[in-house]
Design a protein around this motif. Structure first.
Motif, short mmCIF file in Angstrom:
data_model
loop_
_atom_site.label_atom_id
_atom_site.label_comp_id
_atom_site.label_asym_id
_atom_site.label_seq_id
_atom_site.Cartn_x
_atom_site.Cartn_y
_atom_site.Cartn_z
N TYR A 98 0.83 -1.21 0.00
CA TYR A 98 0.00 0.00 0.00
C TYR A 98 0.87 1.26 0.00
O TYR A 98 0.67 2.18 -0.80
N ARG A 99 1.79 1.30 0.93
CA ARG A 99 2.62 2.49 1.08
C ARG A 99 3.45 2.76 -0.16
O ARG A 99 3.64 3.91 -0.57
N ALA A 100 3.94 1.70 -0.78
CA ALA A 100 4.76 1.86 -1.98
C ALA A 100 3.97 2.47 -3.13
O ALA A 100 4.55 3.06 -4.04
N ASN A 101 2.65 2.36 -3.07
CA ASN A 101 1.80 2.86 -4.16
C ASN A 101 0.89 4.00 -3.73
O ASN A 101 -0.14 4.26 -4.36
N GLY A 102 1.25 4.68 -2.63
CA GLY A 102 0.58 5.93 -2.29
C GLY A 102 -0.57 5.84 -1.33
O GLY A 102 -1.27 6.83 -1.13
N LEU A 103 -0.81 4.68 -0.72
CA LEU A 103 -1.90 4.57 0.25
C LEU A 103 -1.34 4.76 1.65
O LEU A 103 -0.49 4.00 2.10
N GLU A 104 -1.82 5.77 2.33
CA GLU A 104 -1.37 6.05 3.69
C GLU A 104 -2.50 5.76 4.67
O GLU A 104 -3.59 6.34 4.57
N SER A 231 -2.90 9.07 -2.90
CA SER A 231 -2.28 10.10 -3.71
C SER A 231 -3.03 10.30 -5.02
O SER A 231 -3.05 11.38 -5.58
N ASP A 232 -3.66 9.23 -5.53
CA ASP A 232 -4.44 9.35 -6.75
C ASP A 232 -5.81 9.92 -6.45
O ASP A 232 -6.33 9.79 -5.35
N HIS A 233 -6.43 10.55 -7.44
CA HIS A 233 -7.77 11.10 -7.28
C HIS A 233 -8.78 9.97 -7.12
O HIS A 233 -8.79 9.02 -7.88
#
Length: 250
Positions: A98-104, A231-233
């Motif tokens: 998740y973190r590697a692909n922008g999910l926090e 991070s994505d819309h």
């Protein structure tokens, strides 16, 4: 992929925000180009139910479906690893993904919670989405059959995810398997769990206060739910991420 956002919302605890988002969810289902017509019709009927029925009745049905026993748990790794140590490592690995692909994740939602997993997948390329769904297709098939035999409307969400995975299951074999299972959501089964947990607590002599038992597990986790930032819309008009923080009755 907006359809996965819709499926995530469907599988979350029902809220007024969910009901207010009906038009956006319907539009996302109708616009999708991958799901067959039959599955779309079933999803639209499910959305009608979730957005039109009395909210208190929906909350009670959801709690009865997902908060009693492990058989219909929305925690994916529970169906693979149970409470073994392997599950902890699997969740750590998924969190890193998740973190590697922008999910926090801001608080304590478990990473293998299916609606959270679907929200993450909704931001990924289709090939990656399909690979992930293929990896869990056996869980989706089993959950779908269990929900179907319990006459729960939520089975259509699992059926749709299984369809998107591109994998098939032997429904006759699954039906026979589920029919032979001992229900773990009955009053007798839940009493047995409490008795076993009390024995374990006494045996541990207070060395650890384990609150990870079956009964009320998902409710306790939901009480610690966080806001999620991507991070994505995202399709925020479906329901705000804060809707995930709804508290449920005991």
């Amino acid at each position: 992929m907006k359809l996965l956002k819709v499926l995530a919302r469907i599988l979350e605890y029902p809220t007024a925000e969910l009901q207010a988002s009906k038009d956006a969810m319907v539009a996302a289902v109708l616009e999708d180009s991958r799901l067959p017509r039959k599955n779309k019709e079933q999803l639209l009927q499910c959305i009608d139910r979730l957005c039109g029925d009395d909210l208190l009745d929906l909350e009670e049905a959801y709690t009865g479906t997902f908060d009693k026993g492990r058989a219909t748990s929305l925690l994916l790794f529970e169906h693979v690893h149970g409470e073994s140590r392997d599950r902890g490592q699997a969740m750590v690995d998924l969190m890193e993904q998740y973190r590697a692909n922008g999910l926090e994740i801001d608080a304590k939602e478990l990473p293998d919670y299916l609606p959270l997993f679907l929200e993450y997948l909704s931001t990924r390329p289709w090939d990656e989405i399909k690979n992930w769904l293929e990896d869990i297709h056996h869980i989706l098939g089993l959950l779908g059959e269990r929900l179907y035999q319990r006459e729960s409307i939520y089975h259509v969400a699992m059926d749709s995810l299984l369809e998107l995975s591109g994998r098939t299951t032997n429904r006759q074999e699954l039906a026979q398997l589920v029919a032979s299972e001992e229900r773990d959501d009955t009053a007798e089964a839940l009493d047995k769990v409490w008795e076993e947990e009390m024995v374990k607590f006494v045996d541990d002599q207070g060395s650890s206060c384990n609150t990870g038992g079956v009964v009320g597990q998902r409710r306790r986790e939901m009480e610690q739910t966080q806001t999620i930032h991507l991070s994505d819309h995202l399709m925020t008009d479906v329901t705000p991420a804060q809707a995930r923080a709804a508290a449920r009755d005991a």
